[in-house]
Design a protein around this motif. Structure first.
Motif, PDB file in Angstrom:
ATOM      1  N   MET A 183       0.819  -1.208   0.000  1.00  0.00           N
ATOM      2  CA  MET A 183       0.000   0.000   0.000  1.00  0.00           C
ATOM      3  C   MET A 183       0.858   1.265   0.000  1.00  0.00           C
ATOM      4  N   CYS A 184       2.166   1.122   0.240  1.00  0.00           N
ATOM      5  CA  CYS A 184       2.957   2.352   0.375  1.00  0.00           C
ATOM      6  C   CYS A 184       4.304   2.288  -0.364  1.00  0.00           C
ATOM      7  N   HIS A 185       5.187   1.391   0.059  1.00  0.00           N
ATOM      8  CA  HIS A 185       6.548   1.424  -0.491  1.00  0.00           C
ATOM      9  C   HIS A 185       6.870   0.253  -1.415  1.00  0.00           C
ATOM     10  N   GLU A 186       5.839  -0.430  -1.929  1.00  0.00           N
ATOM     11  CA  GLU A 186       6.156  -1.505  -2.868  1.00  0.00           C
ATOM     12  C   GLU A 186       6.838  -0.916  -4.108  1.00  0.00           C
ATOM     13  N   THR A 187       6.531   0.341  -4.395  1.00  0.00           N
ATOM     14  CA  THR A 187       7.189   1.022  -5.509  1.00  0.00           C
ATOM     15  C   THR A 187       8.697   1.057  -5.282  1.00  0.00           C
ATOM     16  N   THR A 188       9.092   1.185  -4.015  1.00  0.00           N
ATOM     17  CA  THR A 188      10.513   1.115  -3.686  1.00  0.00           C
ATOM     18  C   THR A 188      11.021  -0.308  -3.879  1.00  0.00           C
ATOM     19  N   SER A 189      10.278  -1.265  -3.326  1.00  0.00           N
ATOM     20  CA  SER A 189      10.731  -2.668  -3.409  1.00  0.00           C
ATOM     21  C   SER A 189      10.945  -3.086  -4.862  1.00  0.00           C
ATOM     22  N   VAL A 190      10.112  -2.574  -5.760  1.00  0.00           N
ATOM     23  CA  VAL A 190      10.210  -2.970  -7.164  1.00  0.00           C
ATOM     24  C   VAL A 190      11.038  -1.943  -7.948  1.00  0.00           C
ATOM     25  N   GLY A 191      10.694  -0.666  -7.805  1.00  0.00           N
ATOM     26  CA  GLY A 191      11.323   0.386  -8.622  1.00  0.00           C
ATOM     27  C   GLY A 191      12.776   0.636  -8.257  1.00  0.00           C
ATOM     28  N   HIS A 407       5.518   1.494   8.800  1.00  0.00           N
ATOM     29  CA  HIS A 407       5.390   0.636   9.960  1.00  0.00           C
ATOM     30  C   HIS A 407       6.720   0.052  10.418  1.00  0.00           C
ATOM     31  N   SER A 408       6.807  -0.171  11.734  1.00  0.00           N
ATOM     32  CA  SER A 408       8.081  -0.437  12.389  1.00  0.00           C
ATOM     33  C   SER A 408       8.832  -1.655  11.854  1.00  0.00           C
ATOM     34  N   ASN A 409       8.141  -2.647  11.306  1.00  0.00           N
ATOM     35  CA  ASN A 409       8.888  -3.799  10.777  1.00  0.00           C
ATOM     36  C   ASN A 409       8.431  -4.136   9.356  1.00  0.00           C
ATOM     37  N   VAL A 410       7.924  -3.143   8.644  1.00  0.00           N
ATOM     38  CA  VAL A 410       7.376  -3.434   7.313  1.00  0.00           C
ATOM     39  C   VAL A 410       8.480  -3.924   6.370  1.00  0.00           C
ATOM     40  N   GLN A 411       9.657  -3.346   6.511  1.00  0.00           N
ATOM     41  CA  GLN A 411      10.772  -3.782   5.668  1.00  0.00           C
ATOM     42  C   GLN A 411      11.222  -5.189   6.062  1.00  0.00           C
ATOM     43  N   GLY A 412      11.282  -5.432   7.386  1.00  0.00           N
ATOM     44  CA  GLY A 412      11.753  -6.725   7.874  1.00  0.00           C
ATOM     45  C   GLY A 412      10.835  -7.871   7.487  1.00  0.00           C
ATOM     46  N   ASP A 531      14.846  -1.839  10.761  1.00  0.00           N
ATOM     47  CA  ASP A 531      14.466  -0.452  10.483  1.00  0.00           C
ATOM     48  C   ASP A 531      14.686  -0.098   9.006  1.00  0.00           C
ATOM     49  N   SER A 532      14.434   1.160   8.674  1.00  0.00           N
ATOM     50  CA  SER A 532      14.568   1.644   7.289  1.00  0.00           C
ATOM     51  C   SER A 532      15.998   1.555   6.770  1.00  0.00           C
ATOM     52  N   PHE A 533      16.974   1.465   7.693  1.00  0.00           N
ATOM     53  CA  PHE A 533      18.382   1.414   7.299  1.00  0.00           C
ATOM     54  C   PHE A 533      18.932  -0.008   7.344  1.00  0.00           C
ATOM     55  N   SER A 534      18.057  -1.007   7.366  1.00  0.00           N
ATOM     56  CA  SER A 534      18.438  -2.425   7.338  1.00  0.00           C
ATOM     57  C   SER A 534      19.222  -2.850   8.571  1.00  0.00           C
ATOM     58  N   HIS A 535      18.948  -2.235   9.704  1.00  0.00           N
ATOM     59  CA  HIS A 535      19.538  -2.661  10.970  1.00  0.00           C
ATOM     60  C   HIS A 535      18.480  -3.452  11.752  1.00  0.00           C
ATOM     61  N   ILE A 536      18.967  -4.487  12.447  1.00  0.00           N
ATOM     62  CA  ILE A 536      18.061  -5.389  13.168  1.00  0.00           C
ATOM     63  C   ILE A 536      18.274  -5.192  14.676  1.00  0.00           C
TER      64      ILE A 536
END
Ligand code: SF4
Length: 764
Positions: A183-191, A407-412, A531-536
């Motif tokens: 709904m939000c950043h899939e454009t990032t995941s793909v684009g 969201h806090s773990n959307v990337q994870g 997080d957004s910076f790929s830190h766990i």
């Protein structure tokens, strides 16, 4: 009609300051979170503490005494409310009655305390036991064709339940695993992946200390990621030039008083944040960036001719990129008239921004949903990457591209396997570690789930958190179809509107919040998130749970999986649901074995101050793209909106208020925009008001203008004068979602295009 031009609403203070402290105090009074709340806030975002359940901003290795923002505190206090939404209270009302209440009123009832089943005969939710719930849901899932069931995740659940959820879906028999990223950043995941080979941002938090220009597009840190304001302020103070593009003048990007700085609080002297602030038209970022690039190329050509220091990094372009000549050709053949008309920004301004880029050694591009939620959002991201690549501003210190996630773990969740795309799932590892053969067919994105819902082929839905029916486009059609499903299951902390659209069989399964202690067979459990910076980071809750009946998300996912797969003739002994629930360290071991490069020794590293970095190819200039190099994008459009301008047509931008996180509404104040009291409003500039014969406070209807013969309207919106570009309206998500056509989404990723919705305005 008034002859005086309407006065635009505005907040006259700075972001941060006493306003943010008052905001926290207000929510504490409302929620009465009680003893222990202060301790929870004190532990928030600190090593071995509890990680904020709101946004995905980084947790620094050396935290401040209070390492949370106004919105992070609101999210915590909202979770820890002393109010309880018990089965007794819910069963006193029919679902039809409850549906009349606003989402805010429903969540204000407090925390859910026990599992509940929908009783269609009385149209009420009634108390149920966990055993009854697991057995009934498992039996029904077994009866349904797995391909007709969707497992949605909201982006909040930690890595452990997320990993198990993805395994459960594939063991059950589908890849229908959309999450809120759709709904939000899939454009990032793909684009972003298409152009730099990485689906996530390329910077780390430390890069912000070394950049001398930031191009900041379509994101509002004051409301959506407030702890980012401090590093931005520090950057601005040391002379870094922040160049902002946004249709709205967002306070956080104009001036900020750091509430953690006693001198700033005493003097109330704000820091000016943006060096330049350009109110770009909705979707106009492609044209704006085209103008900036045009100027940079001119400066470089001139330098080359005169033998001066160049802006373009020829060596980088030759070794690391592909497609530059095509972009240069397009830029040189695009006239300034078209650039100005499509961006809404004057040539001189864009040239000044180009001068800043050319004069900067290290540049970071930061963006949010103002770029991703457009029909040509992927191209907008491509244009930002184009700008960064000109001078090698990706893959070195102080430079890179940073999407700001919600969201806090959307990337994870995506990282550990919640994805509808088979090629992104760790299929080989499932086979090797779990003896699991997974379905080959791609699953549903959120939009595809909704399409299947509308054509009747999606029969079941499990929601791991979220309020999806509110967040989606084309509300009316979707809501009519939602209740036709055979089974709807919601893993939730509070009652919301989606729960009140029960399928034929429907269940609410209440879970712990992240701040609460999670005791399993091996003792208190830690969970982890990215997080957004790929830190766990590890997170451990200490607060006593709101009810003894609550289970963790991990335990609920495992319970559902066990009950469903128990109906199979053969058991897979490697799917150790009970052992995993008993000790989450075992799930982390499994994650580490599944993704050894990123997650090796996950248990040993999860409590490191600042988290552990799971790495990113593009950060090290390893480009996992088709060409093996970073790809320039040759844009096919100058405006990212899918439907162009026309007489009487506006482009509507939906935004979140300061009292909101996604679909959760904490109150009716949008302090940083100077708006209070109602969410049923439409912001419009005074010139457009005059042109359309509208006065401040008039009630209007917005009518969808997507040229598809479908009727989409939202009535009863209060006209609110606001400083916006001509032809642009703004209003709140999710109230205005009914105006977004389901088919109106980013071409590559299917992310709904909620930042440029074509509408007309009619006075009531
Ligand atoms: S910036 Fe985001 S992660 Fe940090 S406290 Fe605020 S809401 Fe939470």
């Amino acid at each position: 009609m008034s002859s005086r031009k309407a006065e635009p609403r505005e907040y006259h203070g700075a972001a941060g300051g006493f306003g943010s402290l008052q905001g926290i105090a207000r929510i504490e009074l409302k929620e009465r979170a009680g003893p222990g709340a202060a301790e929870t806030l004190y532990r928030q975002n600190k090593p071995e503490g509890y990680m904020c359940s709101s946004c995905a901003w980084a947790k620094p290795p050396n935290p401040h005494l209070a390492e949370f923002c106004e919105n992070g505190a609101k999210a915590t206090l909202w979770d820890l409310t002393s109010e309880r939404c018990t089965p007794e209270w819910i069963s006193r009302h029919t679902v039809t009655e409850l549906r009349e209440r606003s989402g805010y009123e429903l969540e204000m009832r407090g925390r859910l305390t026990e599992p509940m089943r929908y009783d269609a005969g009385t149209d009420r939710y009634v108390r149920a036991s966990w055993d009854e719930a697991f057995a009934a849901i498992g039996a029904q899932l077994h009866r349904l064709d797995p391909k007709s069931v969707t497992f949605y995740a909201s982006g909040k659940a930690a890595l452990e339940p997320s990993y198990l959820y993805a395994v459960f879906a594939r063991a059950y028999g589908h890849n229908n695993l959309p999450d809120s990223s759709n709904m939000c950043h899939e454009t990032t995941s793909v684009g972003l992946k298409k152009v730099v080979g990485s689906p996530v941002g390329t910077c780390t938090l430390q890069d912000l200390d070394h950049c001398d220009a930031i191009f900041y597009l379509g994101q509002n840190p004051g409301t959506n990621s407030p702890r980012l304001l401090r590093p931005l302020m520090q950057a601005a103070k040391r002379g870094c030039k922040i160049i902002t593009f946004n249709p709205l003048r967002e306070k956080g990007l104009l001036e900020f008083i750091d509430p953690q700085d006693p001198v700033a609080m005493l003097t109330q002297k704000p820091t000016k944040m943006s060096h330049m602030y350009m109110q770009v038209k909705p979707g106009g970022d492609i044209a704006a960036l085209m103008g900036v690039i045009k100027r940079v190329l001119e400066i470089d050509d001139e330098a080359k001719e005169k033998g001066l220091a160049r802006t373009l990094d020829d060596a980088f372009l030759a070794e690391h990129t592909h497609g530059f000549d095509a972009l240069r050709h397009t830029v040189e053949n695009t006239g300034w008239d078209a650039i100005e008309a499509n961006s809404g920004i004057a040539r001189a301004e864009l040239e000044r921004a180009g001068d800043v880029y050319a004069g900067a050694k290290n540049v970071i591009g930061i963006y949010g949903m103002g770029l991703t939620q457009h029909v040509h959002g992927s191209q907008a991201i491509g244009m930002l990457v184009n700008l960064l690549l000109l001078n090698g501003n990706i893959g070195r210190q102080g430079a890179g591209c940073t999407p700001i996630r919600g969201h806090s773990n959307v990337q994870g969740q995506r990282t550990v396997g919640i994805t509808e795309k088979t090629k992104l799932a760790p299929v080989e590892k499932y086979r090797e570690l779990l003896d699991l053969e997974t379905p080959e067919e791609d699953g549903h994105t959120t939009v595809e789930f909704l399409e299947a819902l509308l054509d009747g082929s999606n029969k079941g839905f499990i929601g791991l958190g979220g309020n999806l029916a509110q967040a989606v486009p084309d509300h009316e059609r979707v809501h009519r179809a939602w209740g036709e499903m055979e089974l709807t299951v919601h893993i939730a902390t509070k009652l919301n509107k989606t729960h009140l659209m029960p399928g034929k069989s429907s269940w609410i399964l209440p879970c712990l919040v992240r701040a609460e202690e999670d005791i399993q067979a091996s003792g208190p459990q830690t969970v982890t998130m990215e997080d957004s910076f790929s830190h766990i980071y590890g997170s451990i809750g200490k607060r006593k749970p709101a009810s003894e009946q609550l289970k963790s998300e991990t335990a609920i996912v495992a319970g559902l999986a066990k009950a469903t797969l128990a109906h199979r003739e053969t058991r897979n002994a490697k799917l150790a649901w009970d052992e995993w629930t008993g000790d989450y360290a075992r799930i982390r071991d499994l994650i580490a074995h599944t993704f050894p490069d990123e997650f090796h020794d996950m248990n040993g590293r999860m409590n490191r101050p600042g988290g552990f970095y799971r790495g990113n190819g593009a950060h090290d200039r390893i480009w996992k793209t088709e060409s093996g190099k970073a790809e320039f994008t040759d844009p096919t459009v100058l405006n990212a909106c899918g439907i162009g301008e026309a007489d009487g047509r506006f482009h509507l931008v939906t935004v979140r208020s300061n009292d909101q996180f996604n679909t959760t509404i904490y109150g009716h104040s949008d302090r940083l925009r100077g708006l209070e009291g109602t969410r049923m409003m439409v912001m419009i500039n005074p010139n457009d008001m005059e042109r359309h014969g509208l006065c401040d406070g008039d009630l209007v209807t917005l009518i969808g203008d997507a040229e598809d013969d479908m009727e989409r309207t939202v009535r009863g919106l209060k006209v609110t004068p606001y400083r916006l570009p001509d032809g642009c309206l703004a209003g709140y998500f999710p109230e205005l979602n009914p105006l977004v056509p389901l088919w109106y989404h980013d071409k590559l990723s299917k992310t709904p295009a909620s930042k440029g919705i074509p509408v007309r305005i009619v006075k009531e």
